[in-house]
Design a protein around this motif. Structure first.
Motif, PDB file in Angstrom:
ATOM      1  N   ILE A  18    -146.299   1.484  -6.179  1.00  0.00           N
ATOM      2  CA  ILE A  18    -145.132   0.790  -6.716  1.00  0.00           C
ATOM      3  C   ILE A  18    -145.258   0.788  -8.231  1.00  0.00           C
ATOM      4  CG2 ILE A  18    -143.689  -1.271  -6.573  1.00  0.00           C
ATOM      5  CD1 ILE A  18    -144.280   0.115  -3.879  1.00  0.00           C
ATOM      6  N   GLU A  19    -144.306   1.427  -8.912  1.00  0.00           N
ATOM      7  CA  GLU A  19    -144.402   1.577 -10.359  1.00  0.00           C
ATOM      8  C   GLU A  19    -143.036   1.331 -10.989  1.00  0.00           C
ATOM      9  OE1 GLU A  19    -145.816   5.552 -10.806  1.00  0.00           O
ATOM     10  OE2 GLU A  19    -144.250   6.378  -9.518  1.00  0.00           O
ATOM     11  N   TYR A  20    -143.019   1.430 -12.337  1.00  0.00           N
ATOM     12  CA  TYR A  20    -141.795   1.156 -13.083  1.00  0.00           C
ATOM     13  C   TYR A  20    -140.654   2.084 -12.664  1.00  0.00           C
ATOM     14  CZ  TYR A  20    -138.675   0.400 -17.058  1.00  0.00           C
ATOM     15  OH  TYR A  20    -137.588   0.113 -17.837  1.00  0.00           O
TER      16      TYR A  20
ATOM     17  N   ILE B  98    -138.509  -5.599  -5.821  1.00  0.00           N
ATOM     18  CA  ILE B  98    -139.388  -4.484  -6.184  1.00  0.00           C
ATOM     19  C   ILE B  98    -140.024  -4.733  -7.551  1.00  0.00           C
ATOM     20  CG2 ILE B  98    -139.445  -1.998  -6.698  1.00  0.00           C
ATOM     21  CD1 ILE B  98    -137.236  -1.651  -4.646  1.00  0.00           C
ATOM     22  N   TYR B  99    -139.266  -5.309  -8.451  1.00  0.00           N
ATOM     23  CA  TYR B  99    -139.813  -5.655  -9.774  1.00  0.00           C
ATOM     24  C   TYR B  99    -140.967  -6.654  -9.637  1.00  0.00           C
ATOM     25  CZ  TYR B  99    -140.178  -7.498 -14.503  1.00  0.00           C
ATOM     26  OH  TYR B  99    -140.647  -7.912 -15.718  1.00  0.00           O
ATOM     27  N   GLN B 100    -140.796  -7.629  -8.755  1.00  0.00           N
ATOM     28  CA  GLN B 100    -141.859  -8.618  -8.540  1.00  0.00           C
ATOM     29  C   GLN B 100    -143.107  -7.972  -7.957  1.00  0.00           C
ATOM     30  OE1 GLN B 100    -141.881 -11.832  -9.532  1.00  0.00           O
ATOM     31  NE2 GLN B 100    -139.917 -11.367 -10.506  1.00  0.00           N
ATOM     32  N   ILE B 101    -142.917  -7.000  -7.068  1.00  0.00           N
ATOM     33  CA  ILE B 101    -144.082  -6.277  -6.531  1.00  0.00           C
ATOM     34  C   ILE B 101    -144.758  -5.500  -7.663  1.00  0.00           C
ATOM     35  CG2 ILE B 101    -144.818  -4.448  -4.955  1.00  0.00           C
ATOM     36  CD1 ILE B 101    -142.484  -5.196  -3.111  1.00  0.00           C
ATOM     37  N   TYR B 102    -143.961  -4.881  -8.497  1.00  0.00           N
ATOM     38  CA  TYR B 102    -144.504  -4.055  -9.601  1.00  0.00           C
ATOM     39  C   TYR B 102    -145.342  -4.901 -10.570  1.00  0.00           C
ATOM     40  CZ  TYR B 102    -144.362  -1.757 -14.178  1.00  0.00           C
ATOM     41  OH  TYR B 102    -144.681  -1.256 -15.404  1.00  0.00           O
ATOM     42  N   ILE B 103    -144.858  -6.091 -10.927  1.00  0.00           N
ATOM     43  CA  ILE B 103    -145.588  -6.917 -11.893  1.00  0.00           C
ATOM     44  C   ILE B 103    -146.659  -7.774 -11.216  1.00  0.00           C
ATOM     45  CG2 ILE B 103    -143.630  -6.985 -13.474  1.00  0.00           C
ATOM     46  CD1 ILE B 103    -143.078  -9.851 -12.544  1.00  0.00           C
ATOM     47  N   GLY B 104    -146.716  -7.664  -9.877  1.00  0.00           N
ATOM     48  CA  GLY B 104    -147.738  -8.405  -9.142  1.00  0.00           C
ATOM     49  C   GLY B 104    -147.354  -9.822  -8.847  1.00  0.00           C
ATOM     50  N   GLY B 105    -146.044 -10.109  -8.886  1.00  0.00           N
ATOM     51  CA  GLY B 105    -145.570 -11.467  -8.642  1.00  0.00           C
ATOM     52  C   GLY B 105    -145.305 -11.749  -7.187  1.00  0.00           C
TER      53      GLY B 105
END
Length: 229
Positions: free
Chosen positions: A180-182, A222-229
């Motif tokens: 999972i990336e930007y 998906i953004y939350q997964i990317y930043i580890g949230g």
């Protein structure tokens, strides 16, 4: 005499027209495995559906599938307490073997023709824990029949089978590279804006509620997964 011959010709013509209409009605039937999405390691259910059904009393359908990535867990002939179109007399054999391959196999028999379109039966698979991609599910129609057809004990119904698929994707891995990336966040965001069109496999990774569109909450997840949230 001429009157009798005329009546006989009318009867024969009517019978010919009836048989012609019946022949038309017994064509263009399709049996289809639907396409569904799931994550690696998940259990998913694929419905086997019939369309343009002229009315059947008997069928036998085997189910071929990607055995490397799918494990057949069960075959359901009821939705709760209500039978699917296969009826209450359907029999199941999910260990039917041919050429060392295991198939799901459903046989159904009914005293009266089963009409209408819908689900014949449903099959549940487990997706391999390490699989990301598309796995085929193919119905193989051995026969579909109508035993009430005129001048025939078992009138064969011509049915075309259409394969479906199980789309397996990691949640949030929109570009399918295993992480999972930007880029995944941006691809989901562009799809939300209508600036990018996703493939079925990509939609499986982002469309959490399965409604066929990318919503704001989905790309934000998906953004939350990317930043580890």
């Amino acid at each position: 005499m001429k009157k009798s011959i005329g009546i006989l010709l009318v009867v024969l013509l009517s019978l010919t027209l009836t048989l012609t209409v019946m022949a038309v009605e017994l064509t263009n039937c399709t049996v289809t495995a639907e396409t569904v999405s799931g994550a690696p390691g998940e259990t998913v259910t694929v419905e086997i559906q019939i369309a343009d059904n002229p009315g059947f009393t008997n069928f036998a359908i085997a189910l071929d599938y990607d055995r490397e990535h799918l494990t057949l867990k069960s075959i359901e002939t009821e939705d709760g307490n209500a039978p699917y179109l296969c009826g209450s007399n359907a029999s199941i054999n999910k260990t039917w073997d041919e050429e060392e391959k295991e198939y799901g196999f459903v046989v159904s028999a009914s005293a009266d023709p089963v009409k209408g379109n819908g689900t014949l039966f449903a099959v549940t698979f487990e997706i391999a824990a390490d699989f990301v991609g598309e796995a085929q599910v193919t119905p193989m129609v051995q026969y579909i029949r109508n035993n009430e057809a005129l001048f025939s004990v078992f009138e064969e119904i011509d049915a075309e089978a259409t394969s479906g698929a199980i789309l397996s994707a990691l949640e949030g891995d929109v570009n399918g590279d295993g992480i999972i990336e930007y880029d995944d966040v941006m691809l989901a965001y562009k799809a939300f804006l209508g600036e990018a069109e996703l493939t079925p496999e990509q939609m499986a990774a982002v469309d959490a509620n399965g409604n066929g569109t990318v919503e704001e909450t989905e790309y934000q997840a998906i953004y939350q997964i990317y930043i580890g949230g």
